[in-house]
Design a protein around this motif. Structure first.
Motif, PDB file in Angstrom:
ATOM      1  N   ASP A   6       0.833  -1.211   0.000  1.00 15.16           N
ATOM      2  CA  ASP A   6       0.000   0.000   0.000  1.00 15.16           C
ATOM      3  C   ASP A   6       0.864   1.257   0.000  1.00 15.16           C
ATOM      4  N   ILE A   7       1.913   1.242   0.816  1.00 18.99           N
ATOM      5  CA  ILE A   7       2.820   2.392   0.898  1.00 18.99           C
ATOM      6  C   ILE A   7       3.520   2.590  -0.446  1.00 18.99           C
ATOM      7  N   ALA A   8       4.008   1.503  -1.018  1.00 21.14           N
ATOM      8  CA  ALA A   8       4.688   1.587  -2.308  1.00 21.14           C
ATOM      9  C   ALA A   8       3.752   2.134  -3.383  1.00 21.14           C
ATOM     10  N   SER A   9       2.515   1.694  -3.364  1.00 19.99           N
ATOM     11  CA  SER A   9       1.535   2.169  -4.340  1.00 19.99           C
ATOM     12  C   SER A   9       1.319   3.668  -4.202  1.00 19.99           C
ATOM     13  N   LEU A  48      12.919   2.788   7.871  1.00 20.15           N
ATOM     14  CA  LEU A  48      12.053   3.935   8.113  1.00 20.15           C
ATOM     15  C   LEU A  48      12.696   5.215   7.599  1.00 20.15           C
ATOM     16  N   SER A  49      13.999   5.356   7.757  1.00 23.62           N
ATOM     17  CA  SER A  49      14.675   6.568   7.286  1.00 23.62           C
ATOM     18  C   SER A  49      14.557   6.702   5.767  1.00 23.62           C
ATOM     19  N   THR A  50      14.558   5.576   5.058  1.00 23.72           N
ATOM     20  CA  THR A  50      14.380   5.603   3.609  1.00 23.72           C
ATOM     21  C   THR A  50      12.976   6.075   3.270  1.00 23.72           C
ATOM     22  N   LEU A  51      11.982   5.526   3.956  1.00 29.56           N
ATOM     23  CA  LEU A  51      10.598   5.939   3.734  1.00 29.56           C
ATOM     24  C   LEU A  51      10.414   7.426   4.021  1.00 29.56           C
TER      25      LEU A  51
END
Length: 104
Positions: A6-9, A48-51
């Motif tokens: 979902d996040i990637a989308s 998380l830091s990447t996100l």
């Protein structure tokens, strides 16, 4: 959003909305092509830091809300002419004279 997919989308959707390329996002977020491919693929876990870096560069903000409340976040469009002012903007407005008020 409840899953990595979902996040990637959402990240892919925002990238398309902005008309940016993966190369531009990679450069501004400081991530490798491999990392970006994995994140946007939605099948691998990521830091998380990447996100946070990718979301920031895409103009998104990570929110953690109680279960059941997520549907209410951003559910209704903001009425025309109304804007939520940031704390920084509010402080700048207080510091400015009445003739120097900034609008968002």
């Amino acid at each position: 959003m409840k899953t990595i997919a979902d996040i990637a989308s959402r990240l892919r959707q925002r990238l398309a909305e902005q008309g940016s390329t993966q190369a531009q996002l990679r450069a501004t977020a400081g991530v490798s092509q491999r990392t970006l491919t994995k994140v946007l693929g939605g099948q691998d876990d990521f830091k998380l830091s990447t996100l946070l870096a990718l979301a920031d560069r895409l103009g998104l903000e990570l929110l953690l809300v109680p279960k059941g409340a997520a549907g209410a976040v951003g559910a209704a469009p903001v009425a025309a002419g109304l804007a939520v002012r940031s704390r920084v903007q509010a402080a700048l407005d207080r510091a400015a004279g009445p003739d120097d008020r900034r609008t968002p």
